[in-house]
Design a protein around this motif. Structure first.
Motif, short mmCIF file in Angstrom:
data_model
loop_
_atom_site.label_atom_id
_atom_site.label_comp_id
_atom_site.label_asym_id
_atom_site.label_seq_id
_atom_site.Cartn_x
_atom_site.Cartn_y
_atom_site.Cartn_z
N SER A 104 0.83 -1.21 0.00
CA SER A 104 0.00 0.00 0.00
C SER A 104 0.86 1.26 0.00
O SER A 104 2.08 1.20 0.16
CB SER A 104 -0.93 0.04 1.21
OG SER A 104 -0.22 0.50 2.35
N LYS A 106 1.03 3.35 2.29
CA LYS A 106 1.44 3.75 3.65
C LYS A 106 2.96 3.78 3.82
O LYS A 106 3.47 4.50 4.68
CB LYS A 106 0.81 2.80 4.68
CG LYS A 106 -0.72 2.84 4.70
CD LYS A 106 -1.26 4.04 5.42
CE LYS A 106 -2.79 4.07 5.40
NZ LYS A 106 -3.35 5.23 6.09
N GLN A 133 -2.70 -2.23 7.37
CA GLN A 133 -1.83 -1.72 6.30
C GLN A 133 -0.79 -0.76 6.88
O GLN A 133 0.40 -0.86 6.57
CB GLN A 133 -2.66 -0.99 5.24
CG GLN A 133 -3.53 -1.89 4.40
CD GLN A 133 -2.81 -2.40 3.17
OE1 GLN A 133 -1.59 -2.39 3.08
NE2 GLN A 133 -3.57 -2.88 2.20
N CYS A 257 -9.95 6.95 -2.50
CA CYS A 257 -10.69 6.67 -1.27
C CYS A 257 -10.13 7.56 -0.16
O CYS A 257 -8.97 7.96 -0.19
CB CYS A 257 -10.60 5.19 -0.89
SG CYS A 257 -8.95 4.63 -0.48
N ALA A 258 -10.98 7.88 0.81
CA ALA A 258 -10.55 8.76 1.89
C ALA A 258 -10.96 8.19 3.24
O ALA A 258 -12.15 8.09 3.53
CB ALA A 258 -11.14 10.16 1.69
N SER A 262 -5.03 10.57 3.46
CA SER A 262 -3.65 10.77 3.00
C SER A 262 -3.38 10.29 1.57
O SER A 262 -2.67 10.97 0.83
CB SER A 262 -2.65 10.13 3.97
OG SER A 262 -2.68 8.72 3.91
N ASN A 263 -3.92 9.13 1.17
CA ASN A 263 -3.59 8.69 -0.20
C ASN A 263 -4.26 9.59 -1.22
O ASN A 263 -3.69 9.93 -2.25
CB ASN A 263 -3.90 7.20 -0.42
CG ASN A 263 -5.33 6.92 -0.86
OD1 ASN A 263 -5.65 6.92 -2.04
ND2 ASN A 263 -6.24 6.71 0.10
N ALA A 377 -7.38 -3.40 -2.63
CA ALA A 377 -7.70 -3.34 -1.20
C ALA A 377 -9.15 -2.87 -1.08
O ALA A 377 -9.60 -2.05 -1.90
CB ALA A 377 -6.77 -2.36 -0.51
#
Ligand SMILES: Cc1ncc(COP(=O)(O)O)c(C=O)c1O
Length: 427
Positions: A104, A106, A133, A257-258, A262-263, A377
């Protein structure tokens, strides 16, 4: 011929380009803007500086770039088969962060946070994790920079998703179910309800409580804060360039996606940079789960990032610090708040929220797996579902970029539950 994209040398700080600066974080006691001294017990000095940084670009230290080089640049994939299955005139590109060692996005901030703690002489970190994750990403990074790590994993995920726990332990870190009997916060909650599914807000409180009470120990957060969002901008910087190398001028719309934001912020902010400089008209959609709809149903106000109120007050879209969402499979999206930087861009009109039910997310995830081969995911499947709905409705070609924040190969029991028509029962 598509040109190779170099790994970014700097992180992009959108604060420098926004017409209005983001509201500061406040001290929970005085309600005055937090000072670096207020944060010194929790974070290393460089991360504290990044939290309030105003310069447009911040150089990525060489050891972090070296770590990034093992999986970055992450691929931008044209999803031809998925386009055909949707019957859309859109050209759909997917920015795939599942190629990192733990699968991911992360890791982008995990290696940065572990590095900055290591040069400050910190020997132990504590953190929270949902489905695991973030915990596995930080465990990987702590192994790299020789730091001990204790992870509080949300009880609902701890019980039903053992694989990431095994991964975290393989990297050498310890995992505790949250709430746990190891903290004041945990003991109080367990006394009220021993079967509570827990929440990310609770796990954050427990990790902070331990970090504050042990010597040479600090806390690391996997999302929400400005420095985390900053580190994730490698995603969007690469994607903007990769899209151009693929012959596209700009993206018309970006979906991500939230959970804590962060992503999506990392992918979207470099696209919004293009908008702010008059070079593009890209719209951005923050896709959140219907079970935890911070942007679409929450209030925009100061709130804590955790249940016990240990974090600074953050101006964000929030469902309230004590909100415990239903235990949906996308554990990483079960967070009551939203990154203040992302919330700020929502308020300024650059980002729009959309809520998606987990059933729609899994339907889209399965279609994506059957057409493109990658099992997303469950978190990322929410973005794919919203993008698919949008793409199906188009009559003219548009360029769509989707943030595919991670793969779902350790979430296969959740996919099986969907296929068996058993999603809710197994969440
Ligand atoms: C794969 C994946 N995507 C998305 C998220 C949500 O976090 P964020 O909104 O900070 O990107 C998580 C959180 O754990 C995650 O693991």
């Amino acid at each position: 011929m598509i040109q190779p994209t170099p790994i970014p040398t700097h992180w992009y700080n959108i604060t420098a380009d926004l017409p209005v600066p983001p509201p500061p974080h406040l001290h929970p006691g005085t309600r005055e803007p937090v000072t670096p001294e207020d944060l010194a017990a929790l974070f290393p000095s460089e991360l504290i500086a990044q939290e309030a940084a105003t310069e447009q670009y911040i150089e990525i230290p060489e050891p972090i770039r070296e770590a990034y080089a093992t999986w970055r640049p992450a691929p931008l994939i044209r999803a031809y088969e998925f386009e055909r299955a949707l019957g859309t005139p859109a050209r759909i590109y997917v920015k795939y962060e599942g190629v990192s060692p733990v699968g991911s996005h992360k890791t982008n901030t995990a290696v940065a946070q572990a590095y900055y703690n290591s040069i400050d002489g910190v020997t132990k970190l504590t953190t929270e994790t949902g489905a695991g994750q973030w915990g596995s990403a930080l465990a990987f990074a702590c192994a790299k920079f020789d730091i001990e790590l204790d992870v509080w994993q949300v009880a609902a995920s701890y019980r039903t998703k053992p694989y990431r726990r095994h991964l975290i332990e393989t990297y050498g870190a310890k995992v505790h179910p949250s709430p746990s009997p190891l903290t004041e916060t945990g003991r109080k909650l367990l006394a009220e309800d021993p079967d509570t599914p827990g929440s990310l807000g609770i796990a954050v409180s427990e990790a902070i409580e331990i970090a504050a009470s042990e010597p040479n120990t600090r806390y690391a957060l996997g999302s929400v804060l400005n420095h985390v969002v900053l580190h994730q901008t490698v995603i969007g910087q690469e994607a903007v360039e990769q899209l151009r190398n693929a012959g596209e001028e700009n993206a018309d719309i970006v979906f991500g996606c939230a959970g804590g934001g962060s992503n999506l912020a990392g992918l979207a902010f470099p696209f919004i940079r293009e908008v702010l400089h008059g070079r593009a008209k890209t719209r951005v959609i923050a896709v959140e789960p219907a079970a935890c709809p911070s942007i679409t149903q929450g209030e925009y106000r100061y709130d804590h990032g955790d249940l016990a109120g240990f974090t600074p007050l953050l101006k964000m879209h929030t469902l309230g610090q004590d909100f415990i969402p239903d235990p949906i499979h996308a554990g990483g999206l079960r967070y009551h708040g939203m990154a203040p930087m992302l919330s700020h861009t929502v308020e300024l009109g650059y980002v729009t929220g959309q809520a998606i039910d987990q059933r729609e997310a899994f339907a889209a995830g399965v279609l994506f797996a059957r057409t493109q081969g990658i099992v997303p995911a469950p978190e990322a499947a929410h973005a794919i579902a919203a993008a698919a709905e949008y793409a199906r409705g188009l009559t003219k070609p548009e360029v769509i970029v989707i943030g595919l924040s991670g793969h779902g190969q350790l979430d296969l029991p959740a996919y099986q539950a969907y296929l068996d028509g058993d999603l809710e029962a197994t969440s």
